[in-house]
Design a protein around this motif. Structure first.
Motif, PDB file in Angstrom:
ATOM      1  N   ASP A   1     112.487  27.684 -20.577  1.00 42.68           N
ATOM      2  CA  ASP A   1     112.794  29.115 -20.656  1.00 42.68           C
ATOM      3  C   ASP A   1     113.557  29.395 -21.952  1.00 42.68           C
ATOM      4  O   ASP A   1     114.711  28.999 -22.107  1.00 42.68           O
ATOM      5  CB  ASP A   1     113.634  29.514 -19.441  1.00 42.68           C
ATOM      6  N   ALA A   2     112.899  30.103 -22.880  1.00 48.03           N
ATOM      7  CA  ALA A   2     113.510  30.386 -24.181  1.00 48.03           C
ATOM      8  C   ALA A   2     114.422  31.602 -24.159  1.00 48.03           C
ATOM      9  O   ALA A   2     115.063  31.908 -25.163  1.00 48.03           O
ATOM     10  CB  ALA A   2     112.422  30.588 -25.236  1.00 48.03           C
ATOM     11  N   SER A   3     114.501  32.290 -23.015  1.00 45.51           N
ATOM     12  CA  SER A   3     115.341  33.484 -22.947  1.00 45.51           C
ATOM     13  C   SER A   3     116.796  33.146 -22.628  1.00 45.51           C
ATOM     14  O   SER A   3     117.653  34.022 -22.645  1.00 45.51           O
ATOM     15  CB  SER A   3     114.796  34.457 -21.894  1.00 45.51           C
ATOM     16  N   ILE A   4     117.069  31.869 -22.335  1.00 44.98           N
ATOM     17  CA  ILE A   4     118.426  31.424 -22.003  1.00 44.98           C
ATOM     18  C   ILE A   4     118.739  30.146 -22.786  1.00 44.98           C
ATOM     19  O   ILE A   4     117.832  29.462 -23.259  1.00 44.98           O
ATOM     20  CB  ILE A   4     118.580  31.157 -20.490  1.00 44.98           C
ATOM     21  N   PRO A   5     120.009  29.811 -22.931  1.00 49.37           N
ATOM     22  CA  PRO A   5     120.373  28.564 -23.611  1.00 49.37           C
ATOM     23  C   PRO A   5     119.824  27.335 -22.880  1.00 49.37           C
ATOM     24  O   PRO A   5     119.485  27.395 -21.696  1.00 49.37           O
ATOM     25  CB  PRO A   5     121.913  28.586 -23.590  1.00 49.37           C
ATOM     26  N   ALA A   6     119.744  26.233 -23.591  1.00 46.37           N
ATOM     27  CA  ALA A   6     119.202  24.992 -23.039  1.00 46.37           C
ATOM     28  C   ALA A   6     119.979  24.552 -21.797  1.00 46.37           C
ATOM     29  O   ALA A   6     121.206  24.634 -21.750  1.00 46.37           O
ATOM     30  CB  ALA A   6     119.265  23.885 -24.089  1.00 46.37           C
ATOM     31  N   LYS A   7     119.229  24.097 -20.797  1.00 52.97           N
ATOM     32  CA  LYS A   7     119.813  23.581 -19.565  1.00 52.97           C
ATOM     33  C   LYS A   7     119.834  22.051 -19.601  1.00 52.97           C
ATOM     34  O   LYS A   7     118.897  21.413 -20.083  1.00 52.97           O
ATOM     35  CB  LYS A   7     118.997  24.051 -18.359  1.00 52.97           C
ATOM     36  N   LYS A   8     120.894  21.476 -19.041  1.00 50.41           N
ATOM     37  CA  LYS A   8     121.027  20.023 -19.023  1.00 50.41           C
ATOM     38  C   LYS A   8     119.840  19.352 -18.343  1.00 50.41           C
ATOM     39  O   LYS A   8     119.327  18.332 -18.821  1.00 50.41           O
ATOM     40  CB  LYS A   8     122.319  19.632 -18.305  1.00 50.41           C
ATOM     41  N   ILE A   9     119.361  19.943 -17.251  1.00 48.25           N
ATOM     42  CA  ILE A   9     118.265  19.324 -16.503  1.00 48.25           C
ATOM     43  C   ILE A   9     116.978  19.293 -17.321  1.00 48.25           C
ATOM     44  O   ILE A   9     116.180  18.362 -17.241  1.00 48.25           O
ATOM     45  CB  ILE A   9     118.049  20.048 -15.148  1.00 48.25           C
ATOM     46  N   ASP A  10     116.762  20.313 -18.165  1.00 47.35           N
ATOM     47  CA  ASP A  10     115.588  20.320 -19.036  1.00 47.35           C
ATOM     48  C   ASP A  10     115.698  19.242 -20.108  1.00 47.35           C
ATOM     49  O   ASP A  10     114.718  18.558 -20.433  1.00 47.35           O
ATOM     50  CB  ASP A  10     115.432  21.685 -19.698  1.00 47.35           C
ATOM     51  N   LEU A  11     116.885  19.083 -20.674  1.00 48.04           N
ATOM     52  CA  LEU A  11     117.104  18.054 -21.683  1.00 48.04           C
ATOM     53  C   LEU A  11     116.895  16.665 -21.088  1.00 48.04           C
ATOM     54  O   LEU A  11     116.300  15.787 -21.726  1.00 48.04           O
ATOM     55  CB  LEU A  11     118.517  18.176 -22.258  1.00 48.04           C
ATOM     56  N   GLU A  12     117.365  16.475 -19.847  1.00 50.64           N
ATOM     57  CA  GLU A  12     117.185  15.181 -19.181  1.00 50.64           C
ATOM     58  C   GLU A  12     115.719  14.913 -18.897  1.00 50.64           C
ATOM     59  O   GLU A  12     115.254  13.774 -19.022  1.00 50.64           O
ATOM     60  CB  GLU A  12     118.004  15.163 -17.887  1.00 50.64           C
ATOM     61  N   TYR A  13     114.984  15.950 -18.523  1.00 53.11           N
ATOM     62  CA  TYR A  13     113.559  15.776 -18.225  1.00 53.11           C
ATOM     63  C   TYR A  13     112.800  15.393 -19.492  1.00 53.11           C
ATOM     64  O   TYR A  13     111.954  14.476 -19.480  1.00 53.11           O
ATOM     65  CB  TYR A  13     112.989  17.065 -17.636  1.00 53.11           C
ATOM     66  N   ALA A  14     113.081  16.100 -20.599  1.00 47.23           N
ATOM     67  CA  ALA A  14     112.429  15.780 -21.869  1.00 47.23           C
ATOM     68  C   ALA A  14     112.775  14.362 -22.304  1.00 47.23           C
ATOM     69  O   ALA A  14     111.918  13.605 -22.791  1.00 47.23           O
ATOM     70  CB  ALA A  14     112.852  16.785 -22.939  1.00 47.23           C
ATOM     71  N   SER A  15     114.038  13.974 -22.104  1.00 44.77           N
ATOM     72  CA  SER A  15     114.482  12.630 -22.453  1.00 44.77           C
ATOM     73  C   SER A  15     113.734  11.579 -21.639  1.00 44.77           C
ATOM     74  O   SER A  15     113.303  10.549 -22.173  1.00 44.77           O
ATOM     75  CB  SER A  15     115.986  12.508 -22.228  1.00 44.77           C
ATOM     76  N   TRP A  16     113.578  11.827 -20.324  1.00 49.51           N
ATOM     77  CA  TRP A  16     112.874  10.866 -19.463  1.00 49.51           C
ATOM     78  C   TRP A  16     111.425  10.696 -19.909  1.00 49.51           C
ATOM     79  O   TRP A  16     110.916   9.570 -19.982  1.00 49.51           O
ATOM     80  CB  TRP A  16     112.925  11.331 -18.009  1.00 49.51           C
ATOM     81  N   LEU A  17     110.756  11.800 -20.229  1.00 52.40           N
ATOM     82  CA  LEU A  17     109.370  11.715 -20.697  1.00 52.40           C
ATOM     83  C   LEU A  17     109.290  10.903 -21.987  1.00 52.40           C
ATOM     84  O   LEU A  17     108.389  10.073 -22.163  1.00 52.40           O
ATOM     85  CB  LEU A  17     108.802  13.117 -20.913  1.00 52.40           C
ATOM     86  N   GLY A  18     110.257  11.137 -22.883  1.00 54.60           N
ATOM     87  CA  GLY A  18     110.271  10.386 -24.129  1.00 54.60           C
ATOM     88  C   GLY A  18     110.534   8.910 -23.916  1.00 54.60           C
ATOM     89  O   GLY A  18     109.862   8.058 -24.501  1.00 54.60           O
ATOM     90  N   GLN A  19     111.504   8.588 -23.072  1.00 51.83           N
ATOM     91  CA  GLN A  19     111.828   7.195 -22.794  1.00 51.83           C
ATOM     92  C   GLN A  19     110.634   6.443 -22.229  1.00 51.83           C
ATOM     93  O   GLN A  19     110.446   5.256 -22.510  1.00 51.83           O
ATOM     94  CB  GLN A  19     112.995   7.110 -21.814  1.00 51.83           C
ATOM     95  N   ASN A  20     109.835   7.119 -21.438  1.00 45.72           N
ATOM     96  CA  ASN A  20     108.689   6.477 -20.795  1.00 45.72           C
ATOM     97  C   ASN A  20     107.391   6.681 -21.566  1.00 45.72           C
ATOM     98  O   ASN A  20     106.308   6.365 -21.063  1.00 45.72           O
ATOM     99  CB  ASN A  20     108.551   7.006 -19.370  1.00 45.72           C
ATOM    100  N   GLN A  21     107.507   7.187 -22.791  1.00 47.60           N
ATOM    101  CA  GLN A  21     106.374   7.368 -23.691  1.00 47.60           C
ATOM    102  C   GLN A  21     105.247   8.165 -23.044  1.00 47.60           C
ATOM    103  O   GLN A  21     104.066   7.861 -23.206  1.00 47.60           O
ATOM    104  CB  GLN A  21     105.872   6.009 -24.187  1.00 47.60           C
ATOM    105  N   VAL A  22     105.635   9.189 -22.297  1.00 43.92           N
ATOM    106  CA  VAL A  22     104.653  10.102 -21.710  1.00 43.92           C
ATOM    107  C   VAL A  22     104.360  11.188 -22.737  1.00 43.92           C
ATOM    108  O   VAL A  22     105.280  11.856 -23.208  1.00 43.92           O
ATOM    109  CB  VAL A  22     105.199  10.736 -20.411  1.00 43.92           C
ATOM    110  N   PRO A  23     103.102  11.371 -23.135  1.00 48.08           N
ATOM    111  CA  PRO A  23     102.763  12.390 -24.141  1.00 48.08           C
ATOM    112  C   PRO A  23     103.217  13.771 -23.679  1.00 48.08           C
ATOM    113  O   PRO A  23     102.978  14.159 -22.544  1.00 48.08           O
ATOM    114  CB  PRO A  23     101.249  12.297 -24.263  1.00 48.08           C
ATOM    115  N   MET A  24     103.864  14.517 -24.565  1.00 52.09           N
ATOM    116  CA  MET A  24     104.505  15.763 -24.154  1.00 52.09           C
ATOM    117  C   MET A  24     104.328  16.842 -25.206  1.00 52.09           C
ATOM    118  O   MET A  24     104.428  16.592 -26.400  1.00 52.09           O
ATOM    119  CB  MET A  24     105.999  15.519 -23.922  1.00 52.09           C
ATOM    120  N   THR A  25     104.079  18.069 -24.738  1.00 52.47           N
ATOM    121  CA  THR A  25     104.133  19.271 -25.566  1.00 52.47           C
ATOM    122  C   THR A  25     105.138  20.210 -24.910  1.00 52.47           C
ATOM    123  O   THR A  25     105.118  20.395 -23.700  1.00 52.47           O
ATOM    124  CB  THR A  25     102.754  19.963 -25.642  1.00 52.47           C
ATOM    125  N   ILE A  26     106.031  20.780 -25.703  1.00 50.64           N
ATOM    126  CA  ILE A  26     107.019  21.711 -25.158  1.00 50.64           C
ATOM    127  C   ILE A  26     106.480  23.133 -25.271  1.00 50.64           C
ATOM    128  O   ILE A  26     106.088  23.572 -26.358  1.00 50.64           O
ATOM    129  CB  ILE A  26     108.361  21.604 -25.902  1.00 50.64           C
TER     130      ILE A  26
END
Length: 317
Positions: A225-250
């Motif tokens: 959601d770009a209408s609000i500041p970054a949420k910790k849970i979103d950052l953690e989710y993106a981090s988990w996808l990156g750690q596990n080398q899951v291809p991701m588009t934001i």
């Protein structure tokens, strides 16, 4: 219309050996900047509509240049562009960048338009998902991020995925067949506090199992959601996808919403930049991203073009 921009660069020769970013600490970006224009602003139930046939959009058949938007452009360092494999850019051959994104257009961007869409099935485990080998893109995001609305916008049908006023209603892996050749996948939202704890654990378990074991998954589209500041849970989710080398588009949603006090006094463009800065330490290269709005359909064509080049490259390799 296919939103593309052209910009001159200092001599660069880039060839990516991988379609996807990898989880590793990155170096600081250099100072050369590219200006990518931003488009001006012009949760689901368990019941889905059946087959939908859509008139193809001619704008996706012929890629056509668009003048830069008059509002302030977003500055993007060249190291923060997503350059697909087998795509070279240089001062003689400047990149074609999808508007409101960091994505360079490649030769694989074709057959992007949606002709038909139908709900296929809901599954509660990866093994029960369709097994015909077709490529697929999974949509996931925090509850109430606008996931079902985005899915409906992509296929140009209001009720393919029925939206609900109560977030957290998607509880299965839901497959939608597009053009009888690939899938859009609607996954349960995360972070819905009112859902029972055991149910949240089940969602997390089978969603993560799907990410790690679904061989036909081309890319996860993580909605923020770009209408609000970054949420910790979103950052953690993106981090988990990156750690596990899951291809991701934001996919940044709700980009039509303008500056409000409750949003921390920031425009969506500023929240987009803040989120990228916060996750940059986790990636060797910034993941591809697109700014969208289900209200104005901003970013719809860009998503389809991006999906088409990922899909066509995946099918070839």
């Amino acid at each position: 219309m296919a939103f593309l921009t052209h910009f001159p660069l200092a001599p660069i020769h880039h060839h990516s050996s991988s379609l996807f970013t990898r989880f590793i600490l990155s170096s600081k970006p250099k100072t050369l900047l590219i200006l990518a224009a931003i488009s001006s602003p012009q949760t689901a139930t368990s019941h889905f509509s059946s087959t939908s046939t859509i008139n193809p959009s001619s704008s996706l058949e012929i890629l056509q240049d668009i003048p830069i938007a008059e509002e302030a452009p977003l500055q993007i360092a060249k190291e923060k562009l997503f350059i697909p494999p087998e795509t070279e850019i240089s001062s003689e051959k400047p990149p074609r960048i999808l508007r409101g994104s960091n994505i360079v257009l490649s030769k694989y961007a074709r057959d992007a338009q949606v002709i038909s869409a139908e709900f296929v099935k809901s599954s509660v485990e990866t093994e029960a998902c369709p097994s015909d080998g077709s490529p697929e893109f999974a949509l996931v995001g925090r509850s109430n991020v606008g996931k079902s609305s985005l899915l409906n916008s992509i296929v140009k049908r209001k009720k393919l995925a029925l939206t609900s006023k109560k977030p957290g209603k998607t509880q299965c892996i839901n497959h939608f067949r597009i053009n009888d050749s690939w899938f859009l996948v609607d996954l349960p939202g995360y972070g819905y506090a009112s859902a029972p704890n055991e149910l949240r654990k089940d969602w997390n378990k089978f969603t993560k199992d799907y990410f790690l074991n679904r061989s036909t998954l081309v890319s996860v589209f993580l909605l923020i959601d770009a209408s609000i500041p970054a949420k910790k849970i979103d950052l953690e989710y993106a981090s988990w996808l990156g750690q596990n080398q899951v291809p991701m588009t934001i996919i940044f949603t709700k980009c039509d919403k303008r500056k409000k006090k409750k949003n921390g006094g920031k425009h969506p463009e500023e929240n987009v930049q803040d989120f990228q800065d916060l996750i940059s330490e986790y990636f060797e290269a910034v993941p591809p991203w697109i700014m969208t709005s289900s209200v104005t359909n901003q970013g719809r064509d860009e998503i389809l073009l991006h999906m088409s080049q990922l899909r066509n490259y995946w099918l070839k390799h």
